[in-house]
Design an enzyme around this catalytic site. Structure first.
Site, PDB file in Angstrom:
ATOM      1  N   ILE A 170     -18.134 -19.721 -19.439  1.00 27.09           N
ATOM      2  CA  ILE A 170     -16.933 -19.140 -20.252  1.00 27.09           C
ATOM      3  C   ILE A 170     -15.663 -20.429 -20.403  1.00 27.09           C
ATOM      4  O   ILE A 170     -15.528 -20.998 -19.368  1.00 27.09           O
ATOM      5  CB  ILE A 170     -16.342 -18.197 -19.294  1.00 27.09           C
ATOM      6  CG1 ILE A 170     -17.169 -16.976 -19.088  1.00 27.09           C
ATOM      7  CG2 ILE A 170     -14.962 -17.504 -20.040  1.00 27.09           C
ATOM      8  CD1 ILE A 170     -17.575 -16.331 -20.389  1.00 27.09           C
ATOM      9  N   GLY A 171     -15.485 -20.796 -21.637  1.00 26.16           N
ATOM     10  CA  GLY A 171     -14.669 -21.719 -22.065  1.00 26.16           C
ATOM     11  C   GLY A 171     -13.251 -21.292 -22.341  1.00 26.16           C
ATOM     12  O   GLY A 171     -12.764 -21.545 -23.536  1.00 26.16           O
ATOM     13  N   GLU A 188     -15.838  -8.249 -16.923  1.00 25.40           N
ATOM     14  CA  GLU A 188     -16.001  -9.192 -15.602  1.00 25.40           C
ATOM     15  C   GLU A 188     -15.228  -8.790 -14.445  1.00 25.40           C
ATOM     16  O   GLU A 188     -15.574  -8.981 -13.246  1.00 25.40           O
ATOM     17  CB  GLU A 188     -15.457 -10.526 -16.023  1.00 25.40           C
ATOM     18  CG  GLU A 188     -15.922 -11.634 -14.925  1.00 25.40           C
ATOM     19  CD  GLU A 188     -15.447 -13.220 -15.497  1.00 25.40           C
ATOM     20  OE1 GLU A 188     -15.344 -13.300 -16.608  1.00 25.40           O
ATOM     21  OE2 GLU A 188     -15.296 -13.957 -14.499  1.00 25.40           O
TER      22      GLU A 188
HETATM   23  C1  LIG Z   1     -14.161 -22.010  -8.848  1.00 28.19           C
HETATM   24  C2  LIG Z   1     -13.565 -21.807 -10.298  1.00 28.19           C
HETATM   25  C3  LIG Z   1     -14.258 -20.960 -11.282  1.00 28.19           C
HETATM   26  C4  LIG Z   1     -13.596 -20.778 -12.298  1.00 28.19           C
HETATM   27  N1  LIG Z   1     -14.432 -20.313 -13.281  1.00 28.19           N
HETATM   28  C5  LIG Z   1     -13.928 -20.223 -14.715  1.00 28.19           C
HETATM   29  C6  LIG Z   1     -14.828 -20.167 -15.778  1.00 28.19           C
HETATM   30  O1  LIG Z   1     -15.919 -20.220 -15.783  1.00 28.19           O
HETATM   31  N2  LIG Z   1     -14.264 -20.133 -17.122  1.00 28.19           N
HETATM   32  C7  LIG Z   1     -12.769 -20.213 -17.055  1.00 28.19           C
HETATM   33  O2  LIG Z   1     -12.266 -20.200 -18.306  1.00 28.19           O
HETATM   34  N3  LIG Z   1     -11.887 -20.148 -16.376  1.00 28.19           N
HETATM   35  C8  LIG Z   1     -12.631 -20.244 -14.756  1.00 28.19           C
HETATM   36  N4  LIG Z   1     -11.573 -20.369 -13.739  1.00 28.19           N
HETATM   37  C9  LIG Z   1     -10.376 -20.375 -13.964  1.00 28.19           C
HETATM   38  C10 LIG Z   1      -9.368 -19.157 -13.319  1.00 28.19           C
HETATM   39  O3  LIG Z   1      -9.524 -18.152 -14.003  1.00 28.19           O
HETATM   40  C11 LIG Z   1      -8.228 -19.727 -13.283  1.00 28.19           C
HETATM   41  O4  LIG Z   1      -7.927 -20.369 -12.044  1.00 28.19           O
HETATM   42  C12 LIG Z   1      -6.885 -18.754 -13.143  1.00 28.19           C
HETATM   43  O5  LIG Z   1      -7.113 -18.268 -14.609  1.00 28.19           O
HETATM   44  C13 LIG Z   1      -5.562 -19.073 -12.521  1.00 28.19           C
HETATM   45  O6  LIG Z   1      -5.246 -20.190 -13.480  1.00 28.19           O
HETATM   46  P1  LIG Z   1      -4.638 -21.451 -12.749  1.00 28.19           P
HETATM   47  O7  LIG Z   1      -5.619 -21.933 -11.777  1.00 28.19           O
HETATM   48  O8  LIG Z   1      -4.276 -22.370 -13.623  1.00 28.19           O
HETATM   49  O9  LIG Z   1      -3.580 -20.979 -11.940  1.00 28.19           O
HETATM   50  P2  LIG Z   1      -2.165 -20.856 -12.301  1.00 28.19           P
HETATM   51  O10 LIG Z   1      -1.844 -19.986 -13.531  1.00 28.19           O
HETATM   52  O11 LIG Z   1      -1.433 -22.135 -12.203  1.00 28.19           O
HETATM   53  O12 LIG Z   1      -1.330 -20.076 -11.055  1.00 28.19           O
HETATM   54  C14 LIG Z   1      -0.990 -20.304  -9.773  1.00 28.19           C
HETATM   55  C15 LIG Z   1      -0.573 -19.299  -9.242  1.00 28.19           C
HETATM   56  O13 LIG Z   1       0.619 -18.801  -9.530  1.00 28.19           O
HETATM   57  C16 LIG Z   1       0.686 -17.431 -10.044  1.00 28.19           C
HETATM   58  N5  LIG Z   1       1.019 -16.940 -11.240  1.00 28.19           N
HETATM   59  C17 LIG Z   1       1.209 -17.525 -12.204  1.00 28.19           C
HETATM   60  N6  LIG Z   1       1.794 -17.018 -13.397  1.00 28.19           N
HETATM   61  C18 LIG Z   1       2.323 -15.961 -12.638  1.00 28.19           C
HETATM   62  C19 LIG Z   1       3.468 -15.155 -13.195  1.00 28.19           C
HETATM   63  N7  LIG Z   1       3.712 -14.958 -14.297  1.00 28.19           N
HETATM   64  N8  LIG Z   1       3.916 -14.248 -12.330  1.00 28.19           N
HETATM   65  C20 LIG Z   1       3.669 -14.361 -10.922  1.00 28.19           C
HETATM   66  N9  LIG Z   1       2.587 -15.026 -10.574  1.00 28.19           N
HETATM   67  C21 LIG Z   1       2.169 -16.265 -11.303  1.00 28.19           C
HETATM   68  C22 LIG Z   1      -0.634 -17.086  -9.834  1.00 28.19           C
HETATM   69  O14 LIG Z   1      -1.117 -15.678  -9.410  1.00 28.19           O
HETATM   70  C23 LIG Z   1      -1.365 -18.109  -8.853  1.00 28.19           C
HETATM   71  O15 LIG Z   1      -1.277 -17.449  -7.561  1.00 28.19           O
HETATM   72  C24 LIG Z   1     -12.298 -20.829 -12.516  1.00 28.19           C
HETATM   73  C25 LIG Z   1     -11.488 -21.251 -11.557  1.00 28.19           C
HETATM   74  C26 LIG Z   1     -12.079 -21.730 -10.158  1.00 28.19           C
HETATM   75  C27 LIG Z   1     -11.107 -22.237  -9.183  1.00 28.19           C
END
Ligand SMILES: Cc1cc2nc3c(=O)[nH]c(=O)nc-3n(C[C@H](O)[C@H](O)[C@H](O)COP(=O)(O)OP(=O)(O)OC[C@H]3O[C@@H](n4cnc5c(N)ncnc54)[C@H](O)[C@@H]3O)c2cc1C
Lengths: 370, 392
Positions: B131-132, B248
């Site tokens: 998933i990208g 998912e």
């Molecule tokens: C091991 C792993 C596998 C993954 N696999 C995939 C994959 O296959 N494909 C893919 O596309 N993505 C993947 N992801 C990405 C995952 O979906 C993201 O980590 C997730 O969407 C959160 O984004 P972020 O890490 O940038 O955190 P951020 O968005 O920066 O969030 C950080 C914190 O801030 C909080 N936050 C953010 N916005 C708000 C708001 N509006 N109100 C309150 N709190 C908020 C969040 O809840 C979180 O606690 C993966 C991540 C990991 C670590």
């Protein structure tokens, strides 16, 4: 597999909701709750329960009644109504499923009409505290100052007592039976209660309404009555959640509705999750009971979850109401108090978790061994 | 009302168990070796896992949810859920993204051409997706993504960086979200592509997690994608993203259940019964078991809802938050019970409960933010489940 209510069930729920909305208003609750000290219930409403056939639902042994009773219990809980309904349902269900003889028949007929209010004593999961001593052929029962909800309103008591051989007896006493002492006591809920004591008396003949043979499988009946209390607690949680959601949608601070603050939304989302989980567990177990499947383990599980959901929702509900929720004139405080007394009704953590462990831990100790 | 599995569902489950048993006995595939490989990194399909998934495809299991007219078995979500639960409980790979995300998204939303082209490949296990969506600056705020798809002759040129693209190293295709609208068009300017990973311009760089699992950063440098590989209309990709994520979010419980049952076996073997510690601990474990049971009911409800034409929205988010927090709590409770040996690492000899608890502790936090962070899910629950005002 079908997770939805039938049309008849949905209709029953909406008519119950309508009745409670009309009759269990804040004003009506305050009137019964004399300065926070309740001792009675709405007799007129009780008669209506009888006319609507709600009281008879617990007076027959059919398992299907579990769903009807669950819906009514949930709606009683949602409204925060002060009523002996659930206690009476526990006594009636026990009699309907395990009672014998002409006295049972008469009591159930009267209970279905609402003219007989039977209150259970000692019909609780894990409780074997009331003993039936044996002297020759006779059995003697006694107990001292047990807190019994709705005892002041009882016309009779159904008591479960345990013989020295560990087998149960079901005994009936009229409320004015010699040797029975009822000492009304205030609880912090809007339900009436009393300390009830029984001097050692011989029980024989008509007083014995259930024998060890007829009480086989009593655990399932007790589990069902426990589930009805859990359904009441889930209803209470749902009612509290509705109240607080309505409040945060209206109340403004800092120039906007407080329900638009993320911290409040997330606090409520968390209790919504607990309430949703508890409701699923209660209805899954009730559906088992209604199909005559065992529900002893699932009832304990649902009860534990319902207790947690109700308490957490009541606390958050009170918090987000601010000062207004703290006053006697608030709807919220009735459910907050009810949540606090629900622990007494739903059983101790030790018992509930012990049973959950028996059913969900013990069978799985050797499932994954590599 | 009846929460129990129907006779047909039970028969399906028995058929599956008999199939797995048969496979184990015939030794067409060494299932123990598959499990062992899977245990090392459940998130990435490797050689043995891939062979197993292809076998599943050959034997018709990947197509259980595909309508008969596309060559599948046309069964419901309950069966798909049962399938995933059983395989995961046996520590076997499921081709999970296919069953839990890509196939339903294709079946429900894609054009007939895309379905005809990709469903057979999904069912045989000859395609694997990653998933990208996420980008370094577009995590929770996915609508801020900047990877651009620029129209060119017969297709698109893609430029940008994706991150956390799990299993990209083994995937044949990316299920890729890219901007086709104006830079500030947010969710109204995103298109969805099925992008082959063997195109030139694709660079995959591993990122290793604290749980020793691989995920990736994927650099896309002028990668060509055929126009036919756009799923849905241009700028209409958001609904595919949302649908896929909702599928998912219907979390299966058996990964957690297997860890928990490993813990129970260790606990039983190491803690003498009839002590007050035992009585206390069996009740602490009961609390976890109760919440796991709720997760099961939530997953079951979601599958039932989808089978009866309902769309789980708040329910999917409720299930996701409760599952993720319960799974992490189960690991933490496990570590609390184990005392000093609890710190021994997965893979070490004599690690308690085969190291599954400590591994779970390291791996599980991902569920708190994967498939949409829990805070965002709580926003959804408040908005769709409680009808509170939208704040974003
Ligand atoms: C091991 C792993 C596998 C993954 N696999 C995939 C994959 O296959 N494909 C893919 O596309 N993505 C993947 N992801 C990405 C995952 O979906 C993201 O980590 C997730 O969407 C959160 O984004 P972020 O890490 O940038 O955190 P951020 O968005 O920066 O969030 C950080 C914190 O801030 C909080 N936050 C953010 N916005 C708000 C708001 N509006 N109100 C309150 N709190 C908020 C969040 O809840 C979180 O606690 C993966 C991540 C990991 C670590």
């Amino acid at each position: 597999m079908d997770l939805q209510f039938s049309e008849t069930d949905t209709l029953l729920r909406s008519s119950a909701q309508k009745l409670f909305e009309e009759r269990v208003t804040l004003g009506a609750k305050l009137e019964l709750d004399h300065d926070g000290h309740a001792s009675t219930f709405d007799q007129e409403l009780w008669r209506e329960f009888g006319e609507l056939g709600w009281l008879s639902a617990a007076c027959a042994p059919d398992p299907e009644a579990a769903v009807v009773l669950g819906i009514l219990a949930e709606e009683v809980g949602r409204s925060g109504c002060a009523t002996p309904f659930l206690r009476a349902a526990t006594a009636a269900l026990t009699l309907a499923r395990h009672g014998e003889g002409a006295v049972t028949k008469r009591l159930l007929e009267q209970a279905a009409l609402g003219t007989q209010i039977l209150i259970p004593v000692g019909i609780e999961p894990g409780q074997k505290t009331i003993l039936a001593e044996q002297d020759g052929k006779d059995f003697y029962v006694a107990f001292d100052r047990r807190l019994v909800e709705w005892a002041p309103s009882a016309t009779g008591f159904i008591v479960m007592a345990w013989r020295p051989d560990g087998r149960p007896l079901l005994v009936h006493f009229d409320h004015d039976a010699p040797g029975l002492e009822i000492e009304p006591v205030e609880t912090f809920d809007n339900a009436a209660a009393a300390w009830v004591s029984l001097q050692r008396i011989a029980v024989s003949g008509d007083a014995v309404v259930g024998s060890p043979e007829s009480l086989e499988n009593i655990d399932e009946t007790i589990a069902l009555t426990q589930l009805l209390s859990a359904a009441e607690a889930v209803g209470g949680a749902e009612g509290a959640l509705d109240l607080v959601v309505n409040h945060v949608r209206e109340r403004e601070q800092f120039g906007r509705k407080i329900g638009a603050f993320q911290s409040i939304q997330h606090g409520l989302a968390d209790v919504k999750i607990l309430v949703d989980g508890a409701s699923l567990a209660v209805w899954s177990a009730l559906s088992d009971a209604s199909l005559d499947r065992s529900c002893v383990g699932s009832a304990a599980l649902a009860t534990w979850l319902a207790q947690r959901a109700f308490q957490e929702t009541a606390v958050k509900g009170a918090l987000y109401h601010g000062g207004m929720g703290h006053t006697r004139d608030s709807h919220m405080q009735f459910l907050y108090r009810r949540a606090g007394t629900s622990h007494a009704r739903l059983g101790t953590q030790w018992d509930l978790l012990g049973t959950i462990s028996d059913f969900y831990i013990a069978p799985n100790l050797d499932r994954v061994t590599d | 009302m009846d929460f129990a599995l129907s006779k047909e569902h039970q028969a399906f489950r028995e058929e599956l168990l008999a199939y797995l048993d048969g496979l184990r006995q015939s030794r067409v595939i060494d299932l123990d070796a598959v499990s062992e490989e899977y245990d090392q990194d459940p998130k990435a399909l490797q050689t043995k896992g891939l062979a197993f998934v292809r076998q599943l495809g050959k034997d018709g299991w990947l197509g259980i949810g595909v309508p008969k007219k596309y060559g599948g078995r046309g069964l419901g979500f309950v069966e798909q859920w049962l399938f995933l639960e059983e395989l995961k409980y046996q520590s076997l790979p499921t081709g999970q993204l296919l069953i839990q995300s890509i196939i339903p998204a294709l079946v429900f939303l894609a054009s007939d051409e895309i379905r005809k082209r990709f469903l057979p490949l999904c069912m045989s296990g000859d395609v694997m997706f990653a998933i990208g969506y996420s980008e370094p600056n577009a995590g929770s705020d996915l609508a801020a993504l900047t990877t651009r798809a620029t129209k060119t002759d017969g297709g698109y040129r893609i430029n940008g960086t994706k991150i956390w693209t799990t299993n990209a190293q083994n995937a044949t295709h990316l299920w890729l979200a890219a901007r086709t609208g104006a830079p500030d068009s947010r969710h109204k300017g995103i298109s969805l592509f099925i992008m082959p990973t063997d195109q030139s311009g694709v660079t995959i760089q591993p990122i290793i997690t604290q749980a020793d699992e691989q995920t990736n950063q994927v650099f896309l440098d002028d990668v060509f994608v055929d126009e036919d590989l756009r799923v849905g209309d241009e700028n209409e990709g958001w609904k595919f993203i949302m649908a896929q994520l909702n599928f998912e979010r219907l979390f299966c419980i058996s990964e957690m259940l297997r860890e928990f049952h490993s813990l129970l076996h260790w606990w039983k073997s190491h803690k003498p019964a009839d002590t007050s510690a035992y009585e206390f601990e069996r009740r602490e474990l009961a609390k976890v078991a109760a919440d796991i049971e709720v997760c099961r009911l939530m997953a079951k409800r979601a599958a039932w809802m989808m089978d009866t034409g309902r769309v789980p929205e708040a329910e999917a988010s409720i299930s996701k938050v409760f599952y993720s927090t319960t799974h992490l709590r189960a690991s933490i409770e496990g570590l609390k019970l184990m005392g000093p040996p609890g710190q021994v690492r997965f893979g070490e000899r004599d690690a308690p409960a085969y190291g599954r608890i400590e591994r779970g502790y390291r791996a599980t936090p991902v569920y708190n933010f994967g498939a949409g962070a829990n805070e965002i899910q709580r926003d959804i629950i408040a908005n769709r489940g409680l009808d509170l005002p939208r704040i974003r």
